[in-house]
Design an enzyme around this catalytic site. Structure first.
Site, PDB file in Angstrom:
ATOM      1  N   LYS A  96      28.711  35.532  -9.497  1.00  0.00           N
ATOM      2  CA  LYS A  96      29.859  36.403  -9.770  1.00  0.00           C
ATOM      3  C   LYS A  96      30.985  36.172  -8.755  1.00  0.00           C
ATOM      4  CE  LYS A  96      27.047  40.032  -9.854  1.00  0.00           C
ATOM      5  NZ  LYS A  96      25.719  39.431 -10.108  1.00  0.00           N
ATOM      6  N   THR A  97      30.635  36.104  -7.475  1.00  0.00           N
ATOM      7  CA  THR A  97      31.652  35.856  -6.444  1.00  0.00           C
ATOM      8  C   THR A  97      32.253  34.472  -6.594  1.00  0.00           C
ATOM      9  OG1 THR A  97      30.417  37.301  -4.932  1.00  0.00           O
ATOM     10  CG2 THR A  97      32.084  35.868  -3.964  1.00  0.00           C
ATOM     11  N   ASP A 141      33.048  43.485  -4.588  1.00  0.00           N
ATOM     12  CA  ASP A 141      31.637  43.277  -4.896  1.00  0.00           C
ATOM     13  C   ASP A 141      30.904  44.614  -4.872  1.00  0.00           C
ATOM     14  OD1 ASP A 141      29.434  41.816  -5.566  1.00  0.00           O
ATOM     15  OD2 ASP A 141      29.037  41.072  -3.541  1.00  0.00           O
ATOM     16  N   THR A 190      25.686  44.723  -9.968  1.00  0.00           N
ATOM     17  CA  THR A 190      24.352  44.450 -10.500  1.00  0.00           C
ATOM     18  C   THR A 190      23.854  45.623 -11.341  1.00  0.00           C
ATOM     19  OG1 THR A 190      23.402  45.304  -8.439  1.00  0.00           O
ATOM     20  CG2 THR A 190      23.722  42.922  -8.603  1.00  0.00           C
ATOM     21  N   ARG A 249      21.346  30.852  -6.895  1.00  0.00           N
ATOM     22  CA  ARG A 249      21.227  31.132  -5.457  1.00  0.00           C
ATOM     23  C   ARG A 249      19.832  30.780  -4.953  1.00  0.00           C
ATOM     24  NH1 ARG A 249      22.707  37.021  -4.007  1.00  0.00           N
ATOM     25  NH2 ARG A 249      24.820  36.228  -4.355  1.00  0.00           N
TER      26      ARG A 249
END
Length: 370
Positions: A96-97, A141, A190, A249
């Site tokens: 997302k980032t 975030d 999330t 990740r």
């Protein structure tokens, strides 16, 4: 623009809230709300920034989302308008980032990155909004963790690009509307369900990021290995992808761990055999389950006959916090069908018995005796 607003606020006694030079310096210096440009500095050699894609051509996965965003960005450029506010939600580690940085690069604008827990006081969110430039992207975030005051300050800023403020006391209270430069807010969370309705409705584009396929993860792994100058073959990349839980990740982290093993025990080249042996040492099985995941599933099978059993009971039995189980363990276990949620609690599937080496037939006969 900021200087004019500062001088205006001084006249109405608001400098104590937003124009303290120290507060602006804290925001600009990144002590609390770091500013990150989409094009990372040439000297920045940190692992995360090194492997982040800079545009859609190098961003792997999320094909449907990329297609939609490309059209939206192209339309915004032709209209010479800013992008609508965007909300990305989904499990952690899916990019997302990174996607926010890619959008900033594609729009040729800078991006300011912060997180909701850092915006504790009203002056934090006010200061960061007033320091924005025309067309800039603000990325928040874990936006579901915004406190109520900060969230209400965002409402007019997102909708009308104004900052509603009050000054004075008692009978001298006045409401002021301070104009803000037009900007795009990108929120990431999330837990989309924990966003309030008014905040969620102010986003023009809402997308859920999906878990990656093994093929997509293999491409991510090979790209990361190439950037880090790690030698890896296709089978080695596939072996790591199978145990990466569908999350880039995790895949990138495992590449480094397997590379360490390959350097110490072998010639530094990652093959299928090297990857399998190193991941076995890390106790990550072929489904990507770690020790905590297997303990959770074994507990339900051995102590509670496969379930159903409540989440609090599971947490107490394995010594983990219930929120950790819900946020870290459950999403992937539910996605791959090893765990099921029912109104009475959690239960395992027949596939779980097979994966963990239990005999489904014997256990079924045992349960029928009672």
């Amino acid at each position: 623009m900021i200087c004019l607003i500062k001088s205006y606020c001084a006249k109405i006694n608001l400098m104590s809230i937003i124009s303290d030079d120290n507060n602006f310096q804290k925001i600009e210096s990144g002590k609390k709300n770091p500013i990150i440009k989409p094009d990372f500095e040439e000297g920045d050699k940190t692992f995360e920034n090194n492997i982040r894609p800079k545009n859609f051509d190098t961003y792997i996965g999320q094909s449907a989302l990329k297609s939609t965003l490309k059209i939206t960005i192209e339309a915004a450029k032709k209209r010479a308008k800013i992008l609508d506010h965007l909300l990305f939600y989904g499990p952690p580690g899916l990019g997302k980032t990174t996607l926010a940085g890619v959008i900033a690069n594609e729009m040729n604008v800078s991006i300011k990155i912060t997180s909701a827990p850092a915006l504790e006081r009203p002056r934090d969110i006010i200061g960061i909004l007033m320091s924005l430039e025309e067309g800039q992207i603000l990325f928040i975030d874990e936006i579901h963790r915004l406190n109520k005051v900060a969230e209400e300050i965002l409402y007019p800023a997102m909708e009308d690009f104004y900052l509603d403020m009050t000054t004075g006391k008692s009978q001298t209270v006045k409401t002021l509307r301070i104009p803000l430069p037009k900007f795009t807010l990108i929120g990431a969370t999330t837990k989309a369900g924990e966003l309030s309705g008014p905040l969620r409705d102010r986003f023009g584009i809402i997308h859920r990021l999906q878990f990656y396929t093994e093929e997509e993860l293999s491409q991510v792994i090979k790209r990361t290995a190439n950037i880090l100058e790690i030698e890896i073959d296709n089978e080695g990349a596939c072996a790591i992808a199978k145990r990466s839980r569908g999350t880039p990740r995790i895949a990138n982290r495992l590449v480094k761990r397997v590379s360490d093993y390959a350097i110490v025990k072998y010639d530094g080249r990652i093959t299928k055999d090297v990857a399998d042996k190193s991941l076995d040492i890390l106790e990550i099985d072929e489904f990507g389950l770690d020790t905590t995941d297997r303990n959770l599933l074994k507990l339900i099978i051995e102590k509670y006959d496969g379930g159903p059993v409540g989440i609090e009971t599971i947490a107490a039995a394995i010594g983990e916090d219930s929120r950790t189980i819900e946020d870290v363990c459950e999403p992937y276990l539910l996605q791959c069908g090893l765990l099921q949620r029912t109104p009475r609690g959690r239960k395992v599937s027949p596939q779980t018995y097979k994966h963990l080496g239990y005999n489904v037939k014997n256990l079924t006969e045992q349960k029928s005796l009672f």
